[in-house]
Design a protein around this motif. Structure first.
Motif, mmCIF file in Angstrom:
data_model
loop_
_atom_site.group_PDB
_atom_site.id
_atom_site.type_symbol
_atom_site.label_atom_id
_atom_site.label_comp_id
_atom_site.label_asym_id
_atom_site.label_seq_id
_atom_site.Cartn_x
_atom_site.Cartn_y
_atom_site.Cartn_z
ATOM 1 N N UNK A 137 103.195 72.735 36.413
ATOM 2 C CA UNK A 137 103.431 72.436 37.861
ATOM 3 C C UNK A 137 102.899 70.959 38.043
ATOM 4 N N UNK A 138 101.652 70.460 37.554
ATOM 5 C CA UNK A 138 101.272 69.418 37.790
ATOM 6 C C UNK A 138 102.136 68.195 37.001
ATOM 7 N N UNK A 139 102.537 68.626 36.017
ATOM 8 C CA UNK A 139 103.719 67.677 35.060
ATOM 9 C C UNK A 139 104.956 67.479 36.034
ATOM 10 N N UNK A 140 105.385 68.701 36.290
ATOM 11 C CA UNK A 140 106.729 68.402 37.179
ATOM 12 C C UNK A 140 106.300 67.683 38.433
ATOM 13 N N UNK A 141 105.273 67.848 39.061
ATOM 14 C CA UNK A 141 105.122 67.025 40.405
ATOM 15 C C UNK A 141 104.885 65.851 40.036
ATOM 16 N N UNK A 142 104.267 65.299 38.796
ATOM 17 C CA UNK A 142 103.948 63.934 38.464
ATOM 18 C C UNK A 142 105.474 63.245 38.051
ATOM 19 N N UNK A 143 106.583 64.136 37.538
ATOM 20 C CA UNK A 143 107.802 63.666 37.353
ATOM 21 C C UNK A 143 108.497 63.460 39.019
ATOM 22 N N UNK A 144 108.267 64.167 39.833
ATOM 23 C CA UNK A 144 108.960 64.028 41.087
ATOM 24 C C UNK A 144 108.337 62.921 41.782
ATOM 25 N N UNK A 183 110.880 55.290 41.611
ATOM 26 C CA UNK A 183 112.024 54.525 40.670
ATOM 27 C C UNK A 183 113.041 54.642 41.527
ATOM 28 N N UNK A 184 113.053 55.219 42.752
ATOM 29 C CA UNK A 184 114.349 55.421 43.444
ATOM 30 C C UNK A 184 115.475 56.466 42.854
ATOM 31 N N UNK A 185 114.739 57.473 42.113
ATOM 32 C CA UNK A 185 115.885 58.366 41.371
ATOM 33 C C UNK A 185 115.691 59.888 42.081
ATOM 34 N N UNK A 186 117.003 60.508 42.234
ATOM 35 C CA UNK A 186 117.116 61.764 42.762
ATOM 36 C C UNK A 186 116.591 62.648 41.698
ATOM 37 N N UNK A 187 115.503 63.434 41.888
ATOM 38 C CA UNK A 187 114.913 64.153 40.694
ATOM 39 C C UNK A 187 115.871 65.283 40.363
ATOM 40 N N UNK A 188 116.437 65.980 41.394
ATOM 41 C CA UNK A 188 117.440 66.935 41.549
ATOM 42 C C UNK A 188 118.466 66.741 40.566
ATOM 43 N N UNK A 189 119.152 65.336 40.846
ATOM 44 C CA UNK A 189 120.431 64.963 40.239
ATOM 45 C C UNK A 189 119.964 64.646 38.963
ATOM 46 N N UNK A 190 118.986 64.169 38.593
ATOM 47 C CA UNK A 190 118.481 63.693 37.246
ATOM 48 C C UNK A 190 118.325 65.036 36.190
ATOM 49 N N UNK A 191 117.978 66.302 36.964
ATOM 50 C CA UNK A 191 117.579 67.471 36.135
ATOM 51 C C UNK A 191 119.119 68.014 35.918
ATOM 52 N N UNK A 192 119.941 68.011 36.869
ATOM 53 C CA UNK A 192 121.349 68.627 36.548
ATOM 54 C C UNK A 192 122.047 67.866 35.516
ATOM 55 N N UNK A 193 121.632 66.508 35.322
ATOM 56 C CA UNK A 193 122.606 65.802 34.451
ATOM 57 C C UNK A 193 122.006 65.970 33.154
ATOM 58 N N UNK A 194 120.584 65.949 32.924
ATOM 59 C CA UNK A 194 120.012 66.391 31.634
ATOM 60 C C UNK A 194 120.409 67.658 31.261
#
Length: 251
Positions: A214-221, A227-238
């Motif tokens: 959980x802490x790791x995911x929050x750190x990535x968000x 960085x101005x990145x949409x984390x939802x889109x980034x995960x979808x593409x990954x």
């Protein structure tokens, strides 16, 4: 095992169990009639105006509130109330289907569900005997192929995963399906250059692992926000890249 004997096995309830089921059936029937009255002409104007599509946000919201009640370990009365709201959505959709002549009602929904559960659990209602969780995973896919009239082995590892699932839930589903098919090994950090969280995950460290992940995911968000990145889109593409690489051998 013949269907007659299956039915006999299913109905060998104790008096206490049978009484509980009868009470439940009667209560559900009363609630279903209440909802049916509200959606009918001359009932409730708001209910009468609803459709399957218009109710989707409410189904999502009520499901989320039920999940929240479980995860917050709320008192049983609160959990019961939230579960009732989920049941209300089922009754609502069934009443709309019956009202609009879509070819089914609540009884048919329940009967089809019952038949599906029996057909997909031959180790319980048939003669397959005890099966381990691993065996059940493989059996489940074969039974779904049979139900769809598909050839054995024709169903892909990712078939049937709804595209509209929340991104994180869908990514977890994709990884689980690929793991079951033996196509990825999450413990080896598949799809990542390094997996700093893997070391924290052990058979006796589930809670610690949950906190760490959980802490790791929050750190990535937070990193994505910086960085101005949409984390939802980034995960979808990954997830799409992982699926393409594993299922189709693409780079």
């Amino acid at each position: 095992m013949e269907s007659a004997s299956i039915e006999a096995d299913i109905h060998t309830d104790t008096p206490e169990t049978a009484g509980g089921l009868e009470a439940a059936a009667a209560a559900v029937a009363r609630a279903a009639q209440t909802v049916k009255t509200m959606v009918s002409a001359g009932g409730c104007a708001w209910h009468e105006a609803q459709t399957h599509a218009s109710l989707v946000p409410f189904l999502i919201e009520e499901s989320a509130e039920f999940v929240d009640a479980i995860e917050r370990e709320l008192p049983a009365d609160d959990v019961r109330s939230e579960l009732g709201d989920v049941l209300y959505q089922v009754l609502f959709h069934a009443a709309i289907a019956e009202r609009d002549g879509e070819g089914y009602d609540l009884a048919e929904v329940a009967e089809q569900l019952n038949q599906k559960l029996i057909a997909r659990h031959p180790h319980v209602f048939g003669d397959r005997g005890y099966m381990s969780v691993e065996e059940l995973h493989a059996e489940w896919e074969r039974l779904k192929e049979d139900a769809a009239g598909e050839a054995r082995g024709s169903r892909g590892a990712l078939d049937g995963i709804p595209a509209g699932m929340p991104t994180l839930a869908r990514s977890a589903k994709v990884v689980e399906r690929l793991k079951r098919a033996g196509l990825v090994n999450p413990g080896a950090g598949e799809g990542t250059h390094e997996d700093p969280l893997a070391a924290a995950i052990g058979p006796d460290e589930q809670h610690l692992a949950e906190v760490g992940v959980g802490d790791g995911l929050l750190a990535l968000v937070m990193r994505a926000n910086s960085a101005g990145v949409d984390p939802d889109r980034a995960l979808r593409l990954a997830v799409e890249r992982l699926s393409a690489r594993v299922m189709h051998g693409e780079d």
